[in-house]
Structure formats: structure tokens, C-alpha cells
Design a protein around this motif. Structure first.
Motif, PDB file in Angstrom:
ATOM      1  N   GLY A   1     -28.951  63.286 107.100  1.00 52.89           N
ATOM      2  CA  GLY A   1     -27.946  62.496 107.814  1.00 52.89           C
ATOM      3  C   GLY A   1     -28.372  61.082 108.110  1.00 52.89           C
ATOM      4  O   GLY A   1     -27.533  60.259 108.513  1.00 52.89           O
ATOM      5  N   LEU A   2     -29.648  60.770 107.942  1.00 51.95           N
ATOM      6  CA  LEU A   2     -30.122  59.403 108.193  1.00 51.95           C
ATOM      7  C   LEU A   2     -29.804  58.458 107.047  1.00 51.95           C
ATOM      8  O   LEU A   2     -29.830  57.237 107.219  1.00 51.95           O
ATOM      9  N   VAL A   3     -29.514  58.999 105.883  1.00 51.90           N
ATOM     10  CA  VAL A   3     -29.209  58.178 104.707  1.00 51.90           C
ATOM     11  C   VAL A   3     -27.711  57.885 104.698  1.00 51.90           C
ATOM     12  O   VAL A   3     -26.899  58.808 104.647  1.00 51.90           O
TER      13      VAL A   3
ATOM     14  N   ILE B   1     -26.061  56.215 114.993  1.00 55.92           N
ATOM     15  CA  ILE B   1     -27.071  55.186 115.243  1.00 55.92           C
ATOM     16  C   ILE B   1     -26.453  53.801 115.101  1.00 55.92           C
ATOM     17  O   ILE B   1     -26.645  52.922 115.957  1.00 55.92           O
ATOM     18  N   VAL B   2     -25.668  53.592 114.042  1.00 61.61           N
ATOM     19  CA  VAL B   2     -25.013  52.294 113.827  1.00 61.61           C
ATOM     20  C   VAL B   2     -24.059  51.987 114.975  1.00 61.61           C
ATOM     21  O   VAL B   2     -24.038  50.862 115.509  1.00 61.61           O
ATOM     22  N   GLY B   3     -23.256  52.980 115.384  1.00 62.52           N
ATOM     23  CA  GLY B   3     -22.315  52.761 116.478  1.00 62.52           C
ATOM     24  C   GLY B   3     -23.007  52.410 117.777  1.00 62.52           C
ATOM     25  O   GLY B   3     -22.564  51.528 118.519  1.00 62.52           O
TER      26      GLY B   3
ATOM     27  N   GLY C   1     -34.878  68.809 107.366  1.00 61.44           N
ATOM     28  CA  GLY C   1     -34.205  68.383 106.138  1.00 61.44           C
ATOM     29  C   GLY C   1     -32.756  67.996 106.384  1.00 61.44           C
ATOM     30  O   GLY C   1     -32.277  66.980 105.853  1.00 61.44           O
ATOM     31  N   GLU C   2     -32.038  68.800 107.184  1.00 67.17           N
ATOM     32  CA  GLU C   2     -30.640  68.480 107.504  1.00 67.17           C
ATOM     33  C   GLU C   2     -30.546  67.176 108.283  1.00 67.17           C
ATOM     34  O   GLU C   2     -29.661  66.359 108.038  1.00 67.17           O
TER      35      GLU C   2
ATOM     36  N   THR D   1     -24.017  64.863 108.109  1.00 70.69           N
ATOM     37  CA  THR D   1     -23.934  63.693 107.230  1.00 70.69           C
ATOM     38  C   THR D   1     -23.949  62.376 107.988  1.00 70.69           C
ATOM     39  O   THR D   1     -24.492  61.373 107.502  1.00 70.69           O
ATOM     40  N   PHE D   2     -23.366  62.349 109.204  1.00 70.26           N
ATOM     41  CA  PHE D   2     -23.131  61.071 109.869  1.00 70.26           C
ATOM     42  C   PHE D   2     -24.057  60.801 111.053  1.00 70.26           C
ATOM     43  O   PHE D   2     -23.677  60.109 112.005  1.00 70.26           O
ATOM     44  N   VAL D   3     -25.282  61.310 110.984  1.00 71.69           N
ATOM     45  CA  VAL D   3     -26.292  60.900 111.975  1.00 71.69           C
ATOM     46  C   VAL D   3     -26.441  59.383 111.957  1.00 71.69           C
ATOM     47  O   VAL D   3     -26.515  58.722 113.003  1.00 71.69           O
TER      48      VAL D   3
END
Length: 421
Positions: free
Chosen positions: A183-185, A57-59, A178-179, A51-53
Motif C-alpha cells: 500500500g505504500l507504492v 499519507i499524502v492526504g 507485505g500487505e 492499496t491506499f495506505v
């Protein structure tokens, strides 16, 4: 060794030349990407899958702008971050002075203990505390007698081992497209908000980010003409850091999820190594233990080299004598060597008596305020007349630094509430 600037160095122009010249960024990545980042990503991957890909990226982007800000302030002004803080007022340097003493005492014990724990898991011929002392002393000798180039090479080897082993482990559990795309959203499942903030805020280093300017100076980079190369260097650093954290997320999501195993601390990493050995054979267990040790010891060595610069600069900055103010800090400065000793030897007391509760509370309180302090100070300094207009913040860095200030400020307040409740 003094921080001598090689005037004959010519800034690289092409992207290939910039890649060949990177170094300080590797040190930042090796120091910042430690076992805490690995544990955090494993825990979140285990609980929430991929979920938190997006959060990784943000971090990575947020920490890049903080690190780039430290480097740009030094290259654009010729001033260290300590000199910048001192211009904000005596309260800023005073805060750092108190913070550095308490932080160094507790971190010195924690870093050596974590390295010792990793080595003990591989070679249980000595107790953890004995391995911890050995790691601290070896790091002390390397920094006391070594030169920057040797330090950079050691860090490059450690980060190479760390990334090959951790990413190699994650390669066994690659998620489907797909997984990954899921996580990119950006989404925050119920009950995951604080874990998400911890993941974003924990990607790659805290106080050591402020050491970046000193490593640039050791490398011989000086002046505005090096800013482009510095930005490439910092981008590589946080690309590597993001990949490291992402690998931990994959291992948690694809291997630990549903197993009922909790990886909450460094002991959990040893448990994970044994699980990997049971599933894939002894070589896999050893590969992960080597990765654990590399992540721990690269952080120790990076701090042993970088943070004493900050302390020596603090001592120089608060002194009134003109010759002290104009003198560049070096690894031979008495203040540098004092702080190197402070990181190494007094913390050994904690191996025997544990960590005093009052000290941990004060350490946690000061630590929770450091990242918002760094973000706020960079926001002020990089928009001031100290920086020539060409290299002042544009709207994107300002927006990112304001976001950092809000996020780290919120995390700091939550940490203080937990400490004093």
C-alpha cells in the motif's frame, strides 16, 4: 472569555517541551477526524484492501501544510485568516459570510443527528432526534459557559477515547508487512480514482482548519517565536488523524472485505459495531460504538467552539467602525454567541422536516469550493509582503499548496457536476 495573550509564556525550545505544550493541534485532530473520515476509509479498505495506505499519507501531508499555513499566517503577521481574506477583496469575506450561514444551518443538524444516532445505538431509551437535541444543547452550554482550557481538556479526553477504541479495534486485524508495504507504492486501480481523491481530500477537516489561529491565540501563543512549536503541534495533529484514518482502512480491508456488507453512512457504522459484537463478543461492540460516538461528538464540540470565532471575526471585519476593527473577537462577542445559537437551535427544524433539497444543493455547491478557496488564499497571502520574508512560503509549501488547489478544485468541480446533474 476574551482572547487574552499571556505575554509571560516562553516558547518551548526542545522537542520534549514542544510535546508537552501541544493542545490546539489536538483540538484540530479531534474536530477533523470524524465519522465521515471513518466511513470513507472503511469503504475504500473494503473495496481495495491496503492499496491506499499511500493516499492517507499524502492526504495527511496536504492537510498539514494547509493547517500550518493558517497558523503561520497568524503568528507571523498577528492577523487572523479573516483579516487576510478581507485583504483579498470584499468578495472573499462575502463568500465566507454566505457560506458560513448555510453551512452552519445544515452542519448543525448533521453533527447533532450523528451524535444522537451513536448514543441511541448504545442507549435506545429516547428517539434519535431527542438524543440529537440533547447533544446540541450540552455542546452549547459547554462552549457558552466554559473556558478554552476546559474545552481543550474535553477534546483531549474525546480524542483519547476515539483513538484508543478505533486503533484498538484495528489492532485485531493488523495486516502483514507485505500487505502494508504494497500500500505504500502509489497505484490507482481501475474504478478507484474518485474514491482515492475523496480519501486524500477527506483526511481531517475542512472549514474548522481556518479556526486554528483562534485556538493558538486562546492558548496564548503569539508572535514569530511560536512558529516552531506550532509546527510540532500541527504535525502531531495530522499524525493522529492519519493513524485514525489508517485504522479505518485496516478494519475495512481485513474484516469487511469479502463479507458483502456495505458501510456507506453512519447507519453502516452501527451495523459494523453489531458485526464486531457477533464476531468478538459484546465488549467489542460497545467499544466500537463508544468510538463512533467520540468521533461524532468531538467534531460537534470542535465546530461549536471554533467556527463562531470565524463568524464573529467576519462581522468585526466587515464593520466600518475603527473600534470594531481593532477589537479582538471573543466567546462573549454577540456575533460569536449568535452563531453558536445558529449552530444549535435553528437546525433542530431539520430533525422534523428533513433537509430541503434546495438548501442541500446550495450547501454542497459552496462547500465544494471552500477547500480550493482556502488553498488559493494561503498561496497568495503567504507569498505576499504581509508576511516577513523569513516566514514566507518556500518552494515546498508552494508546491504543496498548488497541488492542494488543483486537487480540491478538481474535486469541487466534480461535486458541482454531481449536484446539478
Amino acid at each position: 472569555m476574551t482572547l487574552e495573550i499571556n505575554q509571560q509564556l516562553i516558547p518551548p525550545q526542545t522537542f520534549g517541551e514542544k510535546l508537552k505544550s501541544i493542545g490546539p493541534g489536538i483540538v484540530v485532530a479531534a474536530t477533523g477526524a470524524g465519522t465521515a473520515d471513518l466511513v470513507t476509509s472503511l469503504v475504500i479498505g473494503t473495496q481495495f484492501g491496503m492499496t491506499f495506505v499511500w493516499a492517507i499519507i499524502v492526504g495527511s501531508v496536504l492537510k498539514y501544510f494547509l493547517n500550518e499555513g493558517v497558523g503561520r499566517f497568524y503568528l507571523a503577521t498577528g492577523q487572523t485568516i479573516l483579516q487576510g481574506w478581507h485583504q483579498l477583496g470584499k468578495w472573499a469575506t462575502g463568500y465566507f459570510g454566505v457560506y458560513s450561514i448555510i453551512w452552519g444551518f445544515v452542519y448543525g443538524a448533521a453533527a447533532a443527528s450523528t451524535s444522537g444516532m451513536a448514543m441511541h445505538a448504545m442507549f435506545p431509551i429516547m428517539p434519535v432526534w431527542a438524543w440529537a437535541i440533547l447533544h446540541g444543547v450540552v455542546g452549547f452550554i459547554l462552549i457558552w459557559f466554559g473556558r478554552y482550557l476546559l474545552f481543550e481538556r474535553v477534546m483531549t479526553v474525546l480524542i483519547g477515547v476515539m483513538f484508543v477504541t478505533i486503533i484498538g479495534t484495528a489492532a485485531l486485524f493488523l495486516p502483514s508487512f507485505g500487505e502494508f508495504s504494497y500500500g505504500l507504492v502509489p497505484r490507482v486501480p481501475q474504478g478507484s480514482f474518485f474514491l482515492m481523491l475523496g480519501l486524500v481530500g477527506g483526511v481531517g477537516g475542512t472549514i474548522t482548519m481556518a479556526s486554528y489561529g483562534y485556538w493558538l491565540k486562546e492558548k496564548g501563543w503569539s508572535g514569530k517565536q511560536w512558529i516552531s512549536a506550532m509546527r510540532t503541534d500541527a504535525k502531531i495533529a495530522y499524525l493522529l488523524t492519519g493513524l485514525f484514518t489508517f485504522a479505518g482502512l485496516i478494519i475495512g480491508a481485513q474484516f469487511l472485505a469479502g463479507s458483502g456488507v456495505s458501510i456507506r453512512d453512519d447507519e453502516g457504522l452501527i451495523k459494523l459495531a453489531h458485526m464486531l459484537g457477533t464476531e468478538f463478543g459484546t465488549p467489542m461492540k460497545w467499544m466500537f460504538l463508544v468510538a463512533f460516538w467520540s468521533a461524532a461528538y468531538s467534531s460537534l464540540i470542535g465546530v461549536w467552539n471554533g467556527v463562531p470565532y470565524l463568524f464573529a471575526d467576519f462581522v468585526k471585519t466587515v464593520r466600518k467602525k475603527k473600534e470594531a476593527v481593532n477589537k479582538e473577537v471573543s466567546t462573549k462577542d454577540p456575533a460569536y454567541r449568535f452563531y453558536l445559537c445558529w449552530l444549535t437551535f435553528p437546525p433542530m427544524i431539520l430533525f422534523y422536516f428533513g433537509k430541503p433539497v434546495e438548501l442541500i444543493i446550495l450547501y454542497g455547491a459552496l462547500g465544494s469550493l471552500f477547500m480550493p478557496f482556502l488553498a488559493a488564499s494561503l498561496l497568495f497571502l503567504l507569498n505576499s509582503k504581509r508576511v516577513v520574508k523569513e516566514f514566507r512560503n518556500k518552494w515546498v509549501p508552494n508546491a504543496v499548496l498548488i497541488s492542494c488547489l488543483i486537487m480540491f478544485g478538481f474535486l469541487g468541480i466534480q461535486e458541482l457536476i454531481k449536484l446539478f446533474n
